[in-house]
Design an enzyme around this catalytic site. Sequence first.
Site, mmCIF file in Angstrom:
data_model
loop_
_atom_site.group_PDB
_atom_site.id
_atom_site.type_symbol
_atom_site.label_atom_id
_atom_site.label_comp_id
_atom_site.label_asym_id
_atom_site.label_seq_id
_atom_site.Cartn_x
_atom_site.Cartn_y
_atom_site.Cartn_z
ATOM 1 N N LYS A 7 1.217 -1.503 -0.173
ATOM 2 C CA LYS A 7 -0.190 0.016 0.099
ATOM 3 C C LYS A 7 0.678 1.464 0.118
ATOM 4 O O LYS A 7 1.519 1.438 0.853
ATOM 5 C CB LYS A 7 -1.223 0.319 1.141
ATOM 6 C CG LYS A 7 -1.375 1.292 1.291
ATOM 7 C CD LYS A 7 -2.788 1.292 2.650
ATOM 8 C CE LYS A 7 -3.500 2.024 2.585
ATOM 9 N NZ LYS A 7 -4.000 2.601 3.713
ATOM 10 N N LYS A 40 -2.036 -0.946 -4.090
ATOM 11 C CA LYS A 40 -3.081 -0.331 -3.944
ATOM 12 C C LYS A 40 -2.133 0.955 -4.074
ATOM 13 O O LYS A 40 -1.534 1.028 -2.836
ATOM 14 C CB LYS A 40 -3.842 -0.684 -2.599
ATOM 15 C CG LYS A 40 -4.474 1.129 -1.732
ATOM 16 C CD LYS A 40 -5.295 0.274 -0.932
ATOM 17 C CE LYS A 40 -6.279 1.616 -0.627
ATOM 18 N NZ LYS A 40 -6.813 2.100 0.924
HETATM 19 C C1 PBG Z 1 -6.301 3.443 5.680
HETATM 20 C C2 PBG Z 1 -6.986 3.476 3.839
HETATM 21 C C3 PBG Z 1 -7.594 4.169 3.207
HETATM 22 C C4 PBG Z 1 -8.172 3.778 2.026
HETATM 23 C C5 PBG Z 1 -8.548 2.267 2.607
HETATM 24 N N1 PBG Z 1 -7.885 2.233 4.613
HETATM 25 C C6 PBG Z 1 -6.164 5.336 2.530
HETATM 26 C C7 PBG Z 1 -5.693 6.213 3.353
HETATM 27 O O1 PBG Z 1 -6.470 7.135 4.239
HETATM 28 O O2 PBG Z 1 -4.437 6.450 3.785
HETATM 29 C C8 PBG Z 1 -8.177 3.941 0.249
HETATM 30 C C9 PBG Z 1 -9.051 3.527 -0.241
HETATM 31 C C10 PBG Z 1 -9.563 4.738 -1.474
HETATM 32 O O3 PBG Z 1 -9.025 5.658 -1.689
HETATM 33 O O4 PBG Z 1 -10.525 4.037 -1.918
HETATM 34 N N2 PBG Z 1 -6.772 2.752 6.499
#
Ligand code: PBG
Length: 325
Positions: A192, A249
Amino acid sequence: MAGMTLRRMRQDRHVRALAREVELPSDKFIQPLFVVEGLTARTAVPGLAGVHRENADSLARQVEADVAAGITKFLLFGVPGDKRERDFDASYTATQVAALRRRFGADIWLAVDVCLCSSTTHGHCGILDDTREHIANGATVEALAAAAMSYAQAGADCVAPSDMMDGRIGAIRRALDVDGLERVLVMSYAAKFHSGLYGPFRVAADSTPGAGSSLRDRATYQIDPARPADALASAERDAREGADILMVKPGLPYLDVLASLSQALPQPWAVYQTSGEQAALELLAGAGLGDLDRLQLETWTAFRRAGADMIISYAARRARALLGA
Ligand code: PBG
Ligand code: ZN
């Protein structure tokens, strides 16, 4: 015609279908859901057509409609009203999980995101240490494992930690290796990245980082876009600690990472087409500069080509409509 070679296999839809190497079945999709404490009515998430912040009732109605339309796999984000610094209470989200399980039983597959950013006063994914400039890894991992345990006990099929702390997969797996929960899957947001493509999500999940902390962003815990080697190390570690499913991601800007990691590690790979990626496609189409269905199919095909076994997409409902059963 003389000299024509490669174009022979492109000439009509029949031969193109026969030659196609990459399949895009609709049962590879996971639909995200948001449930937010204290809402009197559901509200639209800006930038994401058809995606809402739901309350308990509207969530049940939405899932009912989805199941009727053949959408059965979900990733749930619970957003409690009560924000804290520590001693988090997982019961709001756990109650939503239990209600969905009671109502839909084995008709749905339910993954639940595990993180703290929707629960903290400052929007960070963990507990701040005394300096308030860094996240305390150990205390955070403990809180994450406790949340994962609550969701699993409430009936989640899968827990999906998205926080990026060190050692959380092992801690969660150990917590779940008790009678009755050993079959609960762990899907790790392993690769991520620290991305600018999470904007609409942070509105949906109340998780914009920074308020009340000098730590303005998530750079100290999410992966630097220039560090594919970090993504590999993170995925290898999470696989070793027992992750059943690994994830890259965002999707489109990290296809290279998806392609190389899915080759390197045998676990099933998920890709998350993030809120910013989805909103970008919708804005392009909304400006009359592209066809949304075509953009969706092209990006999803790219994910499959790069090695994704499953696709988390805000447009999973559209996928079902476009691709059929
Ligand atoms: C944070 C989290 C994020 C997403 C899912 N869980 C990103 C973040 O705020 O850093 C991103 C999902 C998306 O943008 O669709 N735990
Ligand atoms: Zn988070």
